[in-house]
Design an enzyme around this catalytic site. Structure first.
Site, PDB file in Angstrom:
ATOM      1  N   ASP A  97      13.044   1.654  51.292  1.00 38.05           N
ATOM      2  CA  ASP A  97      11.794   1.858  50.551  1.00 38.05           C
ATOM      3  C   ASP A  97      11.944   2.839  49.385  1.00 38.05           C
ATOM      4  O   ASP A  97      12.682   3.817  49.456  1.00 38.05           O
ATOM      5  CB  ASP A  97      10.708   2.404  51.496  1.00 38.05           C
ATOM      6  N   GLU A 131      13.270  -7.657  54.439  1.00 34.68           N
ATOM      7  CA  GLU A 131      14.165  -7.178  55.507  1.00 34.68           C
ATOM      8  C   GLU A 131      15.214  -6.217  54.969  1.00 34.68           C
ATOM      9  O   GLU A 131      16.236  -5.990  55.585  1.00 34.68           O
ATOM     10  CB  GLU A 131      14.713  -8.313  56.375  1.00 34.68           C
ATOM     11  N   TRP A 132      14.890  -5.636  53.804  1.00 30.30           N
ATOM     12  CA  TRP A 132      15.623  -4.484  53.255  1.00 30.30           C
ATOM     13  C   TRP A 132      17.086  -4.792  52.924  1.00 30.30           C
ATOM     14  O   TRP A 132      17.911  -3.873  52.874  1.00 30.30           O
ATOM     15  CB  TRP A 132      15.515  -3.282  54.200  1.00 30.30           C
ATOM     16  N   GLY A 133      17.427  -6.070  52.768  1.00 30.88           N
ATOM     17  CA  GLY A 133      18.791  -6.426  52.384  1.00 30.88           C
ATOM     18  C   GLY A 133      19.793  -6.376  53.515  1.00 30.88           C
ATOM     19  O   GLY A 133      20.994  -6.580  53.298  1.00 30.88           O
ATOM     20  N   ASP A 166       7.571  -8.428  56.806  1.00 33.75           N
ATOM     21  CA  ASP A 166       8.426  -7.261  57.057  1.00 33.75           C
ATOM     22  C   ASP A 166       9.349  -7.493  58.261  1.00 33.75           C
ATOM     23  O   ASP A 166       9.308  -8.540  58.915  1.00 33.75           O
ATOM     24  CB  ASP A 166       7.511  -6.037  57.276  1.00 33.75           C
TER      25      ASP A 166
HETATM   26  C1  GLA Z   1       8.196  -1.054  55.539  1.00 36.23           C
HETATM   27  C2  GLA Z   1       8.261  -1.750  54.180  1.00 36.23           C
HETATM   28  C3  GLA Z   1       7.308  -1.071  53.226  1.00 36.23           C
HETATM   29  C4  GLA Z   1       5.895  -1.106  53.776  1.00 36.23           C
HETATM   30  C5  GLA Z   1       5.848  -0.477  55.161  1.00 36.23           C
HETATM   31  C6  GLA Z   1       4.502  -0.692  55.841  1.00 36.23           C
HETATM   32  O1  GLA Z   1       8.705   0.235  55.479  1.00 36.23           O
HETATM   33  O2  GLA Z   1       9.573  -1.743  53.686  1.00 36.23           O
HETATM   34  O3  GLA Z   1       7.348  -1.669  51.945  1.00 36.23           O
HETATM   35  O4  GLA Z   1       5.457  -2.439  53.831  1.00 36.23           O
HETATM   36  O5  GLA Z   1       6.856  -1.031  56.010  1.00 36.23           O
HETATM   37  O6  GLA Z   1       4.452  -0.156  57.125  1.00 36.23           O
END
Ligand code: GLA
Length: 402
Positions: A204, A182-184, A149
């Site tokens: 998410d 890393e969400w893009g 993450d």
């Molecule tokens: C981030 C990630 C999620 C999850 C949470 C856990 O938000 O994007 O998928 O792993 O952390 O804390």
């Protein structure tokens, strides 16, 4: 003195095997289960064992679900005196090695979660500055998959951070699927092909059709971020970056969770299959209705997701007024998958205008993957009533030679 300097110099200059990712893994999109969407911090060894047992009993393992992944909150809040990560002994009294043995004996692989920053998103120790140590720890436990993450990373460069962990995993010598989360933010699809096996492309997901919270989105919104029209690569036209060993990851599934109707779960599953997305279940697989089990274990839909050509599908048509979006995915051996989604709030007659999709080539047989029957061919448009937020989905088969 001279000799020791020479030895030191030789050691520095000695050729070493360059680190890389484990190339042979994730040749098709990874399939499995992840704890976060349903259980967040309420995880334990009993849960994981129950999940493994359930996935055998309900047919998920045999359908291809392989990786059982523990997300955030599995460790203690502090490292030990030697700087090692420690599994929370209350949640995992037998330890991670024993848990890995349990799932391995049943034909699964075990995944774990880490973070490239100083702390994970839930505030547990991150791996920054401990990458090689943590990779060795995970290897010693028998971990096969790492979700890594991006919280508390400050000004850290994503490419450097993920490459460092890739190298650490490789050096620890246990093959690990490396799932980058890393969400893009840094457009990983453009640079991470040699670094990770999959990378998150957005924030998410939560169990909603198209809801929106601070950081979380319903699956339709996430879908919109992945797709683009054929003629317009759009703001996020990333389909072309996916392929064997390197996948765009629109996040774990919410199929079977409370906030979705059965139709929305079926459509969510169908579209993740069309996107060649990792199929990570995010529900309580110990307690599923027969309907949801049937969705998640459908062999024809899974085969579209797992097609060896590894092509990600794209949105070929979107008509707001008509409430229709059509997705197309190229399969191996001249076949295609086509999925039409009813985006409106009512049952609608949806029409798939096959003549508009020149790429499909010569006339093909229309095999409906949800009803398991041939319903026509692509020589003309196909129309059928589809419930709100539901899909019709086809495998376009090359007719057998006469
Ligand atoms: C981030 C990630 C999620 C999850 C949470 C856990 O938000 O994007 O998928 O792993 O952390 O804390």
């Amino acid at each position: 003195m001279k000799t020791s300097l020479l030895i030191l110099g030789a050691a520095i200059l000695a050729p070493s095997v360059p680190a890389q990712k484990f190339e042979h893994l994730a040749q098709t999109p990874p399939m499995g289960w992840n704890s976060w969407n349903t259980f967040s911090s309420h995880i334990s060894e009993d849960l994981v064992k129950g999940v493994a047992d359930a996935m055998i009993a309900n047919g998920m393992r045999d359908a291809g679900y392989e990786y059982i992944v523990l997300d955030d909150t599995w460790s203690l809040r502090e490292r030990d005196a030697d700087g090692n990560l420690v599994a929370d002994p209350e949640k995992f009294p037998s330890g991670m090695k024993a848990l890995a043995d349990y799932v391995h004996e049943r034909g699964f692989k075990l995944g774990i979660y880490g973070d490239a920053g100083s702390k994970t998103c839930a505030g547990y120790p991150g791996s920054q500055g401990h990458e090689y140590q943590d990779a060795r720890t995970w290897a010693s436990w028998g971990i096969d998959y790492l979700k890594y993450d991006w919280c508390s990373t400050g000004t850290r460069d994503a490419r450097e951070a993920y490459t460092t962990m890739r190298d650490a995993l490789y050096t620890a010598k246990r093959p690990v699927v490396f799932s980058m989360c890393e969400w893009g933010r840094s457009r990983p699809w453009e640079w991470a092909q040699d670094v990770g096996h999959l990378w998150r492309t957005s924030g998410d997901i939560y169990d909603s059709w198209d809801g929106y919270k601070m950081w979380e989105m319903g699956w339709k919104r996430i879908l919109d971020l992945q797709t683009s029209l054929v003629d317009d690569w759009g703001p996020n036209g990333i389909a072309k970056y996916a392929g064997p060993g390197h996948w765009n990851d629109p996040d774990m599934m919410e199929v079977g969770n409370e906030g979705l109707s059965v139709a929305e779960s079926r459509a969510h599953f169908s579209l993740w299959a069309m996107l060649a997305a990792p199929l990570m279940a995010g529900n309580d697989v110990r307690h599923m209705s027969d309907e949801i089990i049937a969705i998640m274990t459908d062999a024809d839909v899974i085969a579209i997701n797992q097609d060896p050509a590894g092509k990600q599908g794209f949105r070929a048509l979107a008509e707001d007024q008509a409430g229709i979006e059509v997705f197309i995915k190229e399969l191996s051996e001249g076949e295609w998958a086509v999925c039409a989604l009813n985006t409106s709030d009512e049952t609608r007659e949806l029409t798939i205008p096959f003549h508009r999709f020149y790429m499909l080539g010569e006339t093909k047989e229309l095999f409906d993957v949800w009803s398991n029957q041939v319903v026509g061919d692509t020589s003309e448009s196909y129309t059928r009533a589809v419930d709100s937020h539901d899909v019709m989905m086809f495998r376009l088969r090359v007719p057998a030679a006469m």
